[in-house]
Design a protein around this motif. Sequence first.
Motif: not given
Length: 178
Positions: A25-35, A46-51, A59-62, A69-77
Amino acid sequence: MAAEFPTAGYEEAILGADMVIIAVPYLALGEVLPPLAEVLVGKIVVDTTNAVKADWSPFPTGEESSAAEQIQAMLPGSRVAKAFNTIYADVIRPERLDRNGLRVSLFVASDHVEATQAVLALGGELGFDAVNAGPLKSARYLEAIAHLNLELAFGQGDGTNTAIIYHRADPAKEKNQH
């Protein structure tokens, strides 16, 4: 029965993979991906999520961002590609990919040529009409298409055996008509 199927933790599974598909789920990305950022370096992600919120509403991302794009920022490598987010699980079966002679479209957006090519190839192998949607910022539009899909499927009652088909004219036929 569980003993019949091999299991692995996220890191162990990622180590042996060239491509990793994110389906949380989109709302779990911040918990799951950084580690996992370090083990995902160099991988195609491959990002299959939807906000969407827990109730499936957008869920407005602006206007200047997307989940991808948020995932790419979390995973710059990592080399992030947006794909599969406009396709319901009900449709991902060989007998449902052909819609009266037209294949269901799989849109792929990425800033990384290798990631785009790999995901387009995977989509083609799976039976989709794989469409290069351009740079990762196009994920903003793909996520909007997914929000429309949700409204049509649930709000309007169309259900989840529905699909988007991006029909392109045959360039050879177009040239002969002019």
